[in-house]
Design a protein around this motif. Structure first.
Motif, PDB file in Angstrom:
ATOM      1  N   GLU A  42      -5.432   3.693   8.101  1.00 19.32           N
ATOM      2  CA  GLU A  42      -4.495   2.966   7.250  1.00 19.32           C
ATOM      3  C   GLU A  42      -5.100   1.665   6.719  1.00 19.32           C
ATOM      4  OE1 GLU A  42       0.191   1.583   7.350  1.00 19.32           O
ATOM      5  OE2 GLU A  42      -0.931   1.645   9.220  1.00 19.32           O
ATOM      6  N   ARG A  43      -4.609   1.234   5.563  1.00 12.34           N
ATOM      7  CA  ARG A  43      -4.946  -0.065   4.971  1.00 12.34           C
ATOM      8  C   ARG A  43      -3.681  -0.922   4.978  1.00 12.34           C
ATOM      9  NH1 ARG A  43      -9.182   2.692   5.908  1.00 12.34           N
ATOM     10  NH2 ARG A  43     -10.823   2.773   4.345  1.00 12.34           N
ATOM     11  N   LEU A  44      -3.692  -1.957   5.818  1.00 13.84           N
ATOM     12  CA  LEU A  44      -2.535  -2.828   6.004  1.00 13.84           C
ATOM     13  C   LEU A  44      -2.886  -4.242   5.563  1.00 13.84           C
ATOM     14  CD1 LEU A  44       0.314  -3.459   7.266  1.00 13.84           C
ATOM     15  CD2 LEU A  44      -0.927  -3.908   9.406  1.00 13.84           C
ATOM     16  N   ALA A  45      -2.067  -4.839   4.700  1.00 10.66           N
ATOM     17  CA  ALA A  45      -2.251  -6.228   4.285  1.00 10.66           C
ATOM     18  C   ALA A  45      -1.220  -7.105   4.977  1.00 10.66           C
ATOM     19  CB  ALA A  45      -2.110  -6.359   2.768  1.00 10.66           C
ATOM     20  N   VAL A  46      -1.667  -8.267   5.452  1.00  9.74           N
ATOM     21  CA  VAL A  46      -0.786  -9.266   6.056  1.00  9.74           C
ATOM     22  C   VAL A  46      -0.788 -10.477   5.133  1.00  9.74           C
ATOM     23  CG1 VAL A  46      -0.319 -10.700   8.065  1.00  9.74           C
ATOM     24  CG2 VAL A  46      -1.359  -8.434   8.365  1.00  9.74           C
ATOM     25  N   LEU A 201     -13.920  -2.191  -0.753  1.00  7.60           N
ATOM     26  CA  LEU A 201     -12.895  -1.896   0.247  1.00  7.60           C
ATOM     27  C   LEU A 201     -12.238  -0.547  -0.010  1.00  7.60           C
ATOM     28  CD1 LEU A 201     -11.231  -5.413   0.650  1.00  7.60           C
ATOM     29  CD2 LEU A 201     -13.038  -4.360   2.031  1.00  7.60           C
ATOM     30  N   LEU A 202     -12.073  -0.187  -1.269  1.00  6.19           N
ATOM     31  CA  LEU A 202     -11.480   1.108  -1.586  1.00  6.19           C
ATOM     32  C   LEU A 202     -12.397   2.270  -1.200  1.00  6.19           C
ATOM     33  CD1 LEU A 202      -9.917   0.328  -5.089  1.00  6.19           C
ATOM     34  CD2 LEU A 202      -8.687   0.750  -2.954  1.00  6.19           C
ATOM     35  N   ARG A 203     -13.695   1.996  -1.112  1.00  5.46           N
ATOM     36  CA  ARG A 203     -14.661   3.043  -0.772  1.00  5.46           C
ATOM     37  C   ARG A 203     -14.866   3.203   0.730  1.00  5.46           C
ATOM     38  NH1 ARG A 203     -18.020   0.324  -4.480  1.00  5.46           N
ATOM     39  NH2 ARG A 203     -19.472  -0.135  -2.771  1.00  5.46           N
ATOM     40  N   LEU A 204     -14.315   2.315   1.535  1.00 11.96           N
ATOM     41  CA  LEU A 204     -14.520   2.407   2.979  1.00 11.96           C
ATOM     42  C   LEU A 204     -14.034   3.745   3.523  1.00 11.96           C
ATOM     43  CD1 LEU A 204     -13.534  -1.132   4.318  1.00 11.96           C
ATOM     44  CD2 LEU A 204     -15.831  -0.170   4.079  1.00 11.96           C
ATOM     45  N   GLU A 205     -14.775   4.275   4.475  1.00 10.30           N
ATOM     46  CA  GLU A 205     -14.457   5.576   5.043  1.00 10.30           C
ATOM     47  C   GLU A 205     -13.072   5.567   5.692  1.00 10.30           C
ATOM     48  OE1 GLU A 205     -17.094   3.825   5.495  1.00 10.30           O
ATOM     49  OE2 GLU A 205     -18.917   5.013   5.201  1.00 10.30           O
ATOM     50  N   ARG A 206     -12.411   6.701   5.617  1.00  9.04           N
ATOM     51  CA  ARG A 206     -11.078   6.824   6.188  1.00  9.04           C
ATOM     52  C   ARG A 206     -11.097   6.938   7.701  1.00  9.04           C
ATOM     53  NH1 ARG A 206      -6.303   5.208   4.080  1.00  9.04           N
ATOM     54  NH2 ARG A 206      -6.498   5.263   1.823  1.00  9.04           N
ATOM     55  N   SER A 207     -12.269   6.996   8.290  1.00 12.33           N
ATOM     56  CA  SER A 207     -12.356   6.930   9.749  1.00 12.33           C
ATOM     57  C   SER A 207     -12.108   5.517  10.250  1.00 12.33           C
ATOM     58  CB  SER A 207     -13.735   7.405  10.219  1.00 12.33           C
ATOM     59  OG  SER A 207     -14.762   6.605   9.650  1.00 12.33           O
ATOM     60  N   ILE A 208     -12.060   4.551   9.327  1.00 16.39           N
ATOM     61  CA  ILE A 208     -11.881   3.137   9.677  1.00 16.39           C
ATOM     62  C   ILE A 208     -10.532   2.660   9.162  1.00 16.39           C
ATOM     63  CG2 ILE A 208     -12.800   0.803   9.438  1.00 16.39           C
ATOM     64  CD1 ILE A 208     -15.513   2.106   8.756  1.00 16.39           C
ATOM     65  N   ALA A 209      -9.719   2.095  10.043  1.00 14.80           N
ATOM     66  CA  ALA A 209      -8.471   1.445   9.641  1.00 14.80           C
ATOM     67  C   ALA A 209      -8.776  -0.012   9.305  1.00 14.80           C
ATOM     68  CB  ALA A 209      -7.444   1.532  10.757  1.00 14.80           C
ATOM     69  N   VAL A 210      -8.041  -0.570   8.353  1.00 13.69           N
ATOM     70  CA  VAL A 210      -8.322  -1.916   7.857  1.00 13.69           C
ATOM     71  C   VAL A 210      -7.051  -2.752   7.882  1.00 13.69           C
ATOM     72  CG1 VAL A 210      -9.067  -3.289   5.860  1.00 13.69           C
ATOM     73  CG2 VAL A 210     -10.165  -1.085   6.344  1.00 13.69           C
ATOM     74  N   VAL A 211      -7.173  -3.984   8.443  1.00  8.32           N
ATOM     75  CA  VAL A 211      -6.114  -4.981   8.333  1.00  8.32           C
ATOM     76  C   VAL A 211      -6.689  -6.144   7.525  1.00  8.32           C
ATOM     77  CG1 VAL A 211      -4.442  -6.435   9.514  1.00  8.32           C
ATOM     78  CG2 VAL A 211      -5.242  -4.334  10.601  1.00  8.32           C
ATOM     79  N   LEU A 212      -5.986  -6.502   6.477  1.00  2.97           N
ATOM     80  CA  LEU A 212      -6.495  -7.469   5.505  1.00  2.97           C
ATOM     81  C   LEU A 212      -5.543  -8.648   5.385  1.00  2.97           C
ATOM     82  CD1 LEU A 212      -8.443  -8.067   3.005  1.00  2.97           C
ATOM     83  CD2 LEU A 212      -6.789  -6.770   1.658  1.00  2.97           C
ATOM     84  N   VAL A 213      -6.035  -9.858   5.701  1.00  2.00           N
ATOM     85  CA  VAL A 213      -5.324 -11.088   5.356  1.00  2.00           C
ATOM     86  C   VAL A 213      -5.949 -11.613   4.077  1.00  2.00           C
ATOM     87  CG1 VAL A 213      -5.097 -13.528   5.959  1.00  2.00           C
ATOM     88  CG2 VAL A 213      -4.519 -11.795   7.632  1.00  2.00           C
ATOM     89  N   GLU A 214      -5.135 -11.850   3.056  1.00  2.00           N
ATOM     90  CA  GLU A 214      -5.709 -12.230   1.779  1.00  2.00           C
ATOM     91  C   GLU A 214      -4.700 -12.995   0.928  1.00  2.00           C
ATOM     92  OE1 GLU A 214      -7.923 -13.326  -0.609  1.00  2.00           O
ATOM     93  OE2 GLU A 214      -9.048 -11.826   0.545  1.00  2.00           O
TER      94      GLU A 214
END
Length: 265
Positions: A42-46, A201-214
């Motif tokens: 998942e790609r989660l933004a905080v 960031l859009l190209r990052l593998e789906r094996s990796i979950a991402v939490v983004l503060v921005e």
């Protein structure tokens, strides 16, 4: 740049669970009973204004500071009292708001060291030439994944600010994490650099979950599938990027009038 489609999450063990985590500093409640689950890939933004508790939350998840209450669970294991290096060995990686590299080391050397860092005995010298060659070849591969293939022999002090951000993400990838926490990666970047970062960031593998503060909403809402908004240490809104953009309170308070006219292409 196209947003990710909403993903269906399976019943597998979540990479990260934050359960009623709290932390205060004196009389300030920086994080107040925050709970969320990060799903695999998942790609989660905080999001939230300065002082909302975003960086403190990151530090609690990483173990840089201790929680007052609550639990942090990585891949089903309670790591609430575990130090940062043990969390890294369990698949966690992060970047920081301020670039932290060795000015006189090359991109290649940074990525060789980043591969060794999570391993037991990582301060030991390389045992043989074959091992060294393998790490160097992998370093070149990680550099290519963040569009630094042609800078792999350059010293870090020769890189632009945007390239330093790319290097830091490559260093995080070199530890082969299942989760990456990105703390304001677009801070200080030019428009062209922010676009390049977003594509990365859009190209990052789906094996990796991402939490983004921005703070850059175009970056955050393009990359994210789900958004959490904090205020005064609490979650005040949660939803898809479209739901957050259309929330009148969030839009007026955090996103600003200009954001409503941003390009969605």
């Amino acid at each position: 740049m196209q947003r990710h489609e909403r993903r269906q999450h399976t019943a597998e063990v979540a990479p990260l669970e934050v359960d009623r985590v709290s932390r205060s500093f004196g009389g300030l409640q920086a994080v107040d009973r925050i709970s969320f689950t990060l799903h695999a890939g998942e790609r989660l933004a905080v999001l939230g204004p300065n002082g909302a508790g975003k960086s403190t939350l990151f530090n609690l998840v990483c173990g840089d500071i201790a929680v007052d209450a609550g639990q942090v669970v990585l891949r089903g294991e309670d790591v609430t009292t575990r130090p940062l290096h043990e969390r890294i060995r369990r698949g966690l990686a992060r970047t920081y708001q301020t670039s932290s590299v060795f000015a006189n080391l090359s991109v290649r050397d940074h990525l060789v060291l980043a591969q060794q860092g999570p391993l037991p005995g990582h301060l030991s010298p390389l045992r043989n030439r074959r091992e060294a060659d393998r790490l160097i070849e992998r370093a070149r591969s990680f550099a290519a994944r963040v569009s630094l293939a042609d800078r792999v022999d350059d010293l870090a002090k020769r890189l632009s600010h945007g390239e330093l951000r790319q290097l830091e993400i490559a260093m995080a990838l070199a530890g082969e994490p299942s989760i990456i926490l990105l703390d304001e990666p677009a801070a200080g970047l030019s428009l062209a650099e922010r676009r390049q970062l977003t594509d990365l960031l859009l190209r990052l593998e789906r094996s990796i979950a991402v939490v983004l503060v921005e703070h850059d909403m175009d970056v955050a809402l393009t990359v994210a599938e789900r958004v959490i908004v904090l205020e005064s240490g609490r979650i005040i809104a949660e939803g898809t990027p479209a739901q957050i953009e259309n929330d009148p309170i969030v839009s007026a308070t955090y996103l600003g009038e200009q954001h409503g006219t941003r390009n969605h292409g």
